[in-house]
Motif scaffolding. Structure first.
Motif, PDB file in Angstrom:
ATOM      1  N   ARG A  68       0.733  -1.132   0.247  1.00  0.00           N
ATOM      2  CA  ARG A  68       0.158   0.309   0.007  1.00  0.00           C
ATOM      3  C   ARG A  68       0.711   1.449  -0.166  1.00  0.00           C
ATOM      4  N   PRO A  69       2.107   2.191   0.740  1.00  0.00           N
ATOM      5  CA  PRO A  69       3.024   2.577   0.915  1.00  0.00           C
ATOM      6  C   PRO A  69       3.892   2.832  -0.663  1.00  0.00           C
ATOM      7  N   LEU A  70       3.507   1.731  -0.718  1.00  0.00           N
ATOM      8  CA  LEU A  70       4.516   2.096  -2.156  1.00  0.00           C
ATOM      9  C   LEU A  70       3.850   3.261  -3.588  1.00  0.00           C
ATOM     10  N   LEU A  71       2.079   3.128  -3.543  1.00  0.00           N
ATOM     11  CA  LEU A  71       1.394   3.797  -4.399  1.00  0.00           C
ATOM     12  C   LEU A  71       2.096   5.377  -4.402  1.00  0.00           C
ATOM     13  N   PRO A  72       1.465   6.076  -2.956  1.00  0.00           N
ATOM     14  CA  PRO A  72       1.704   7.280  -2.739  1.00  0.00           C
ATOM     15  C   PRO A  72       2.792   7.576  -3.061  1.00  0.00           C
ATOM     16  N   ALA A  73       4.151   6.581  -2.939  1.00  0.00           N
ATOM     17  CA  ALA A  73       5.119   7.121  -2.857  1.00  0.00           C
ATOM     18  C   ALA A  73       5.899   7.476  -4.451  1.00  0.00           C
ATOM     19  N   GLY A  74       5.227   6.835  -4.983  1.00  0.00           N
ATOM     20  CA  GLY A  74       5.469   6.278  -6.666  1.00  0.00           C
ATOM     21  C   GLY A  74       6.196   5.635  -7.025  1.00  0.00           C
ATOM     22  N   ARG A  75       6.269   4.922  -6.659  1.00  0.00           N
ATOM     23  CA  ARG A  75       7.332   3.471  -7.032  1.00  0.00           C
ATOM     24  C   ARG A  75       6.615   2.244  -7.334  1.00  0.00           C
ATOM     25  N   ILE A  76       4.763   2.607  -7.658  1.00  0.00           N
ATOM     26  CA  ILE A  76       4.549   2.025  -8.310  1.00  0.00           C
ATOM     27  C   ILE A  76       2.713   2.390  -9.038  1.00  0.00           C
ATOM     28  N   ASP A  77       2.561   1.826 -10.096  1.00  0.00           N
ATOM     29  CA  ASP A  77       1.594   3.640 -10.793  1.00  0.00           C
ATOM     30  C   ASP A  77       0.366   2.659 -10.334  1.00  0.00           C
ATOM     31  N   PHE A  78       0.198   1.749 -10.250  1.00  0.00           N
ATOM     32  CA  PHE A  78      -1.141   0.901  -9.740  1.00  0.00           C
ATOM     33  C   PHE A  78      -0.994   0.053  -8.843  1.00  0.00           C
ATOM     34  N   LEU A  79      -2.358   0.115  -8.095  1.00  0.00           N
ATOM     35  CA  LEU A  79      -2.482  -0.959  -6.724  1.00  0.00           C
ATOM     36  C   LEU A  79      -3.811  -1.207  -6.469  1.00  0.00           C
ATOM     37  N   MET A  80      -4.063  -3.047  -6.016  1.00  0.00           N
ATOM     38  CA  MET A  80      -5.270  -3.535  -6.017  1.00  0.00           C
ATOM     39  C   MET A  80      -5.851  -3.318  -4.147  1.00  0.00           C
ATOM     40  N   THR A  81      -6.224  -3.272  -4.264  1.00  0.00           N
ATOM     41  CA  THR A  81      -6.555  -2.794  -2.424  1.00  0.00           C
ATOM     42  C   THR A  81      -8.530  -3.416  -2.799  1.00  0.00           C
ATOM     43  N   GLY A  82      -8.610  -3.948  -0.981  1.00  0.00           N
ATOM     44  CA  GLY A  82      -9.406  -4.614  -0.728  1.00  0.00           C
ATOM     45  C   GLY A  82     -11.041  -4.257  -1.368  1.00  0.00           C
ATOM     46  N   ASN A  83     -11.068  -3.120  -0.222  1.00  0.00           N
ATOM     47  CA  ASN A  83     -12.481  -2.175  -0.288  1.00  0.00           C
ATOM     48  C   ASN A  83     -12.378  -0.826  -0.842  1.00  0.00           C
TER      49      ASN A  83
END
Length: 337
Positions: A68-83
């Motif tokens: 989860r922290p990787l997305l706002p940190a700019g280390r990934i482009d998209f994230l799948m989250t639960g709900n």
């Protein structure tokens, strides 16, 4: 070679190179590879992402991995989250992310029980003498169950993702992912459990949502659209087409997963309408509406998880990339084979 021909050949080479260029995209999930991630792996395995000009890397999550922290940190482009609870928290805390698609119309969160114990009706579950619920569930959807359906804290015991206590007590109820735990119960306990989806009793959140950064939506809307569209088509093909390559890819990433378990999970996803139901039937997989986001937030306010007006719902999700009937033609062709 004359000058005109040489320039024409050079132009063709440059055009071909541009056409073959792929945008590199990193996409992280919230758990180990499993059938509930199948559509994303399908789009990678069958070349759908590539057809949309995307070179996608899937990073799986797990018990020791928090993506989860990787997305706002700019280390990934998209994230799948639960709900949507995760998304509400992000907006509340000023984390610059936004939901761009909801691949599951129903959250697979469920309560499971032993058959023949009087739990065939959802209303009877609140009378169970023992409820095995993990800590994160106790502080989220259990609060909704208390306010909305009259469940009591007195029966709570922590669920540590071990089926032993549930299997040993026929009067117990337990939380479960509706496309996973029932399979484990049948394999270990040799009976089919009673399964009650919270989604069928008013827990209206979307699930398996795709989040990206708000600046990505602003600056790279075409990239977001292509990733969403390709993922949708991946889910259509995974549910209704040939998913052998995707299953093989997931078993390579997660050797604990078996083919039989994944196929059983797909059958449950279809049976329960997890992916392809509700708004997705007419608008395509991934569909969302502002009204439903608002409804779920109102429920969570009633349950005491948030205060009214605490979260700016306009920042939770954007409908810019969904509700376009993407994949419905593919589904129709697969259904007519």
């Amino acid at each position: 070679m004359n000058t005109v021909f040489r320039f024409a050949a050079l132009a063709l080479m440059l055009t071909t190179g541009a056409a073959q260029a792929q945008d590199k995209v990193s996409f992280a999930t919230n758990w180990k590879a499993q059938a509930a991630h199948g559509g994303f792996y399908q789009a990678l395995a069958d070349g759908t992402y590539k057809k949309f000009g995307l070179d996608v890397t899937i990073l799986q999550g797990g018990p020791q991995v928090n993506n989860r922290p990787l997305l706002p940190a700019g280390r990934i482009d998209f994230l799948m989250t639960g709900n949507l609870l995760h998304s509400f928290d992000n907006v509340k805390n000023g984390v610059p992310t936004v939901v761009v698609a909801a691949m599951f119309q129903k959250d697979p969160q469920a309560l499971i029980a032993h058959p023949g114990q009087g739990y065939e009706k959802f209303e009877a579950l609140k009378s169970a003498p023992l409820a095995l619920i993990a800590k994160d569930g106790q502080f989220s959807w259990w609060q909704w169950l208390k306010v909305t359906h009259g469940f009591k804290d007195e029966v709570l015991k922590p669920y540590n993702y071990n089926l032993g206590p549930f299997l040993a007590n026929p009067k117990a109820i337990q939380q479960g992912y509706s496309v996973a735990e029932p399979i484990y119960v049948e394999n270990q306990g040799h009976f089919k459990p009673v399964v009650h989806l919270l989604a069928d009793h008013g827990f209206s959140t979307y699930s398996t949502v795709i989040e990206t950064r708000t600046d990505t939506v602003k600056n790279k809307p075409d990239l977001v659209q292509r990733f969403v569209d390709a993922s949708i088509i991946g889910w259509v093909n995974y549910l209704y087409g040939d998913r052998k390559a995707a299953n093989a890819m997931m078993m390579k990433d997660n050797p604990e997963m078996s083919l039989a378990e994944m196929e059983a999970s797909v059958a449950l996803m279809k049976q329960q309408g997890i992916v392809d139901s509700g708004e997705a039937v007419a608008r395509g997989i991934g569909a969302m509406s502002d009204a439903r986001v608002a409804d779920f937030y109102a429920q969570m306010v009633k349950a005491g998880l948030y205060k009214a007006g605490e979260v700016d719902l306009s920042k939770v999700a954007t409908l810019q990339f969904v509700n376009k009937r993407v994949g419905l033609d593919v589904k129709a062709k697969l259904a007519g084979r």
